[in-house]
Design an enzyme around this catalytic site. Structure first.
Site, short mmCIF file in Angstrom:
data_model
loop_
_atom_site.label_atom_id
_atom_site.label_comp_id
_atom_site.label_asym_id
_atom_site.label_seq_id
_atom_site.Cartn_x
_atom_site.Cartn_y
_atom_site.Cartn_z
N ARG A 54 31.94 38.69 49.59
CA ARG A 54 31.90 39.04 48.17
C ARG A 54 31.11 38.04 47.35
O ARG A 54 30.32 38.39 46.49
CB ARG A 54 33.32 39.13 47.61
CG ARG A 54 33.37 39.63 46.16
CD ARG A 54 34.73 39.44 45.54
NE ARG A 54 34.93 38.08 45.06
CZ ARG A 54 36.09 37.44 45.08
NH1 ARG A 54 37.15 38.02 45.60
NH2 ARG A 54 36.19 36.21 44.61
N ARG A 81 44.79 26.13 40.73
CA ARG A 81 43.92 25.80 39.61
C ARG A 81 44.04 26.82 38.48
O ARG A 81 43.94 28.03 38.69
CB ARG A 81 42.47 25.72 40.08
CG ARG A 81 41.48 25.29 39.00
CD ARG A 81 40.08 25.21 39.54
NE ARG A 81 39.91 24.07 40.42
CZ ARG A 81 39.20 24.10 41.54
NH1 ARG A 81 38.65 25.22 41.93
NH2 ARG A 81 39.06 23.02 42.29
N TYR A 120 42.76 43.92 42.29
CA TYR A 120 42.32 43.18 43.47
C TYR A 120 42.56 44.03 44.70
O TYR A 120 43.64 44.58 44.88
CB TYR A 120 43.10 41.86 43.62
CG TYR A 120 42.66 40.73 42.74
CD1 TYR A 120 42.14 40.96 41.47
CD2 TYR A 120 42.78 39.42 43.16
CE1 TYR A 120 41.74 39.91 40.65
CE2 TYR A 120 42.40 38.36 42.34
CZ TYR A 120 41.89 38.61 41.09
OH TYR A 120 41.51 37.57 40.28
N HIS A 148 39.00 41.34 47.83
CA HIS A 148 39.71 40.07 47.95
C HIS A 148 40.30 39.83 49.33
O HIS A 148 40.68 38.71 49.66
CB HIS A 148 40.83 40.05 46.89
CG HIS A 148 41.48 38.72 46.70
ND1 HIS A 148 42.77 38.45 47.11
CD2 HIS A 148 41.02 37.57 46.14
CE1 HIS A 148 43.07 37.20 46.81
NE2 HIS A 148 42.04 36.64 46.22
N HIS A 180 48.28 28.00 50.25
CA HIS A 180 47.58 29.20 49.78
C HIS A 180 48.00 30.44 50.56
O HIS A 180 47.64 31.55 50.18
CB HIS A 180 46.07 28.97 49.92
CG HIS A 180 45.21 30.00 49.28
ND1 HIS A 180 44.43 30.87 50.00
CD2 HIS A 180 45.01 30.30 47.96
CE1 HIS A 180 43.78 31.67 49.17
NE2 HIS A 180 44.11 31.35 47.94
N ASN A 188 33.51 33.84 34.35
CA ASN A 188 33.16 33.23 35.65
C ASN A 188 32.29 32.00 35.46
O ASN A 188 32.47 30.97 36.11
CB ASN A 188 32.42 34.24 36.52
CG ASN A 188 33.32 35.28 37.16
OD1 ASN A 188 34.54 35.18 37.10
ND2 ASN A 188 32.72 36.29 37.75
N ARG A 190 49.90 32.31 42.89
CA ARG A 190 49.69 32.79 41.53
C ARG A 190 50.56 34.02 41.32
O ARG A 190 50.67 34.86 42.21
CB ARG A 190 48.23 33.19 41.28
CG ARG A 190 47.21 32.09 41.50
CD ARG A 190 45.82 32.56 41.05
NE ARG A 190 44.76 31.71 41.58
CZ ARG A 190 44.36 30.58 41.01
NH1 ARG A 190 44.95 30.17 39.90
NH2 ARG A 190 43.38 29.87 41.53
#
Length: 695
Positions: A569, A409, A473, A597, A439, A58, A379
């Site tokens: 979060r 990204r 997730y 998530h 997204h 991270n 993704r």
């Protein structure tokens, strides 16, 4: 923004300055909470190791993106104060201070707590000087076979300029002396990325790969005296800059930019604390690193590689296995029939991703009644069954349209590869919308029923179509055949693939045109309800809360007496509990086995709750520069289920972190009597409902 707003047609009082926390420090405090999980002795040992690895990974991304962005603003003269009122230079100084503190704490946790506990469990990370003769001989053979052929030492002298150091690579800085002339020289060795971070010895013992290389430096510098060696690591700006309005081929431009990513400006230099000042001066001079960009920590560096240790097959040291269940209604096995009977809300990973989303697309690919599939991909996994189903559908002659967001990204290269495979199979591939990232998580299957009527089967989710991350997730997905949802998804896909400018939908709120205004309008509606004496309450679950306009609307709601519960979060720049501004706002954060998530928004709406779920966080990039979608949850039972979850997270009997007005997060794990509070994730059943509180 001026700090003034209009509420229900009347001018509201100006909101005070200093009402926003720093976004960057807020993110660092999120990573601090990850570190606190690694420090928690009640966690299974290998899970603590995994949280150490997550913290390191991270922090790499934080420097590569957020710190790089601040430095770029300073370099380009666009350095304006942040919403918190701090100049980018001040923010960088504060980031350096907090990061230094957290990196030292991370290293201490590894050396003082995790490594000894691993040793007690028979898992040892040994340095070279701790190896016995047998292990050393084994490493000698390993070096000759698997390491030496791929190593290249780079000397630095007038004929050999200082080599380029790629981002996130582990390196050795070596000083050697020529015994004939007495002259000293500097060299650099890159640790090949193909090698594991830790080399396995016999049993569950490991040695850092740089120690193996360092032990063989006399072979690499034959005839020279090796005086010293030190590990170091560089983090570089990894954000991509592609002018979509100026390029004729977005894919080619992005691939070119990906090549340049390795050569971005330095943003951090990590060195072992044992490094000498002379060697550090050479590195700083050659790399252009300033003092505040240098981070000295105890070795070994790059503890993101600890995920290798965390993956050991030691079930007694890991979380117990959790087998996801099928949601009610799917026991008959006919997914399309189940969706026909009513909307289906699924909660991953508690409910199976494989038997819902994967099955949905696999059935669509092989069902002769299906005529078209439309899908967004942001993704996905490297061996994605989702993409394989889309390829099979295209090869079978179905109309397949896939919007692949190649600007996702760190997944750009992977997504480009999938896009080309889809195109080769005959699918229609769209590479996003110019100027925006797509997204939203959408799938639309058009199927002909037994009467020849076309029906649209829809899925709107909060998470990516990624089977790998779906196991860790936490996300929601909603399946529907509601004609309004079908019309909405058809309209939105037409906008994504064509030139439609549609902004109004039936059961969707869509960014960038209508999401922020839709949410703030509903917040203001709660203010009006409170003024009228009707039930009013706001509950929100997001990953990040940094959008100033939404936050100001929440402040106004608090000032009007509306209770506001925020489950965040990660980064939150809202200050809760400020008298006269936010005393009716509570902010909680939950981290644990699964990455929270999902995004959920619930408004009391005068006693008839309105609940939304979808892909959007409350950040300017999500609301202004992305295509995002929220869907209104229509079924009363689904609404109740989501509200129940939000209330459980905010309950004082649930273990969580609480945010204070000053930006500090405090972990609450026990009640006033010392009894452990409930772990929300452990309490979630796979059959949709929370376990009742004991007692």
């Amino acid at each position: 923004m001026s700090g003034r707003a209009v509420v229900m047609g009347e001018e509201a009082a100006a909101l005070p300055e200093g009402r926003f926390l720093d976004r960057e420090e807020g993110w660092l405090r999120f990573n601090q909470r990850v570190l606190e999980l690694a420090e928690d002795a009640a966690m299974p040992l290998l899970e603590r190791v995994r949280f150490l690895a997550i913290f390191a990974s991270n922090l790499d991304e934080f420097f590569m993106v957020r710190v790089a962005g601040l430095k770029r603003r300073l370099a380009t003269g666009l350095a304006v104060p942040s919403p918190s009122g701090h100049h980018p230079k001040e923010l960088l100084e504060r980031i350096s201070e907090v990061s230094q503190e957290l990196m030292q704490r991370h290293a201490r946790t590894f050396h003082d707590a995790i490594a000894p506990a691993l040793a007690d469990a028979g898992i040892r990370i040994l340095r070279w000087e701790e190896l016995g003769d047998t292990d050393r001989e084994r490493m000698h053979r390993f070096f000759r076979r698997a390491v030496y052929p791929v190593l290249t030492p780079f000397a630095v002298d007038p004929a050999h300029p200082f080599p380029y150091i790629s981002g996130r690579s582990l390196n050795l800085a070596v000083t050697v002396r020529d015994p004939r002339t007495g002259r000293t020289a500097f060299a650099r060795i890159k640790v090949p990325s193909a090698l594991h971070r830790f080399i396995r010895l016999e049993g569950d013992n490991f040695v850092p790969v740089e120690d193996v290389i360092a032990a063989h430096l006399p072979q690499l510098f034959a005839g020279m005296d090796v005086l010293e060696h030190h590990a170091f690591r560089v983090t570089r700006n990894a954000d991509l800059e592609v002018d979509e309005d100026e390029t004729d081929d977005l894919v080619q431009s992005l691939e070119n930019e990906l090549l340049r990513r390795r050569f971005g400006p330095l943003v951090r230099l990590e060195v072992e604390e044992s490094i000498t000042d002379e060697v550090l001066d050479i590195l700083c001079s050659e790399l252009g690193a300033e003092d505040k960009e240098v981070y000295r920590v105890p070795g070994p560096l790059n503890l993101a590689g600890l995920d290798l240790i965390a993956d050991l097959d030691r079930p007694e040291l890991s979380f117990s296995p959790m087998v996801p269940v099928e949601p009610p209604g799917l026991d008959r096995g006919d997914l399309f029939a189940a969706i026909d009977e009513g909307e289906l809300l699924v909660h991953h990973p508690y409910e199976s991703f494989a038997t819902t989303i994967e099955r949905f697309l696999a059935l669509a690919a092989t069902d002769p009644s299906v005529v078209a599939i439309k899908q967004t991909l942001y993704r996905t996994s490297g061996d994605s069954p989702i993409v394989q189903s889309l390829i099979e559908a295209a090869l079978a002659g179905k109309e397949v349209v896939v919007l692949v967001e190649i600007k996702a990204r760190f997944d750009e290269q992977n997504n480009i590869a999938w896009a080309r495979k889809l195109e080769e199979a005959g699918a229609h591939v769209v590479y996003g919308v110019v100027g925006l990232k797509t997204h939203c998580k959408l799938a639309l299957v058009v199927r002909r029923d037994e009467n020849g009527v076309l029906r649209r089967y829809c899925h709107v989710g909060t998470g990516n179509y990624n089977p790998s991350t779906a196991r860790i997730y936490e996300d929601f997905g909603l399946f529907s055949t509601d004609p309004e949802v079908g019309e909405d998804l058809s309209d939105l896909f037409n906008r994504l693939t064509g030139f439609s400018r549609k902004v109004h939908y039936r059961r969707l709120m869509v960014a960038p045109d209508g999401l922020r205004t839709g949410l703030t309008a509903r917040i203001d509606r709660e203010v009006a309800a409170a003024a009228d004496g009707r039930p009013a309450r706001i509950r929100i679950k997001v990953n990040s809360l940094v959008d100033e306009e939404v936050i100001d609307a929440l402040y106004r709601a608090s000032q009007a007496g509306v209770p506001v519960d925020l489950w965040v979060r990660g980064s939150c720049v809202l200050r809760p509990g400020l008298p006269g501004l936010s005393e009716n706002i509570r902010v909680r954060s939950i981290l644990g086995r699964f990455l929270e998530h999902s995004r959920v928004f619930a408004f009391e709406n005068g006693g008839d709750p309105e609940v939304w779920l979808g892909s959007a966080d409350l950040m300017p990039r999500n609301l202004d520069r992305r295509v995002e979608a929220l869907i209104r949850v229509a079924h009363p039972e689904h609404r109740d289920r989501l509200v129940e979850l939000l209330d459980a997270a905010m309950d004082e009997r649930t273990s969580s972190w609480h945010l204070a007005a000053g930006g500090d997060w405090t972990r609450h794990t026990r009640d006033a009597d010392g009894a452990p509070l409930r772990d929300l994730q452990s309490s979630l059943r796979g059959d949709r409902h929370l376990r009742a509180f004991d007692g």
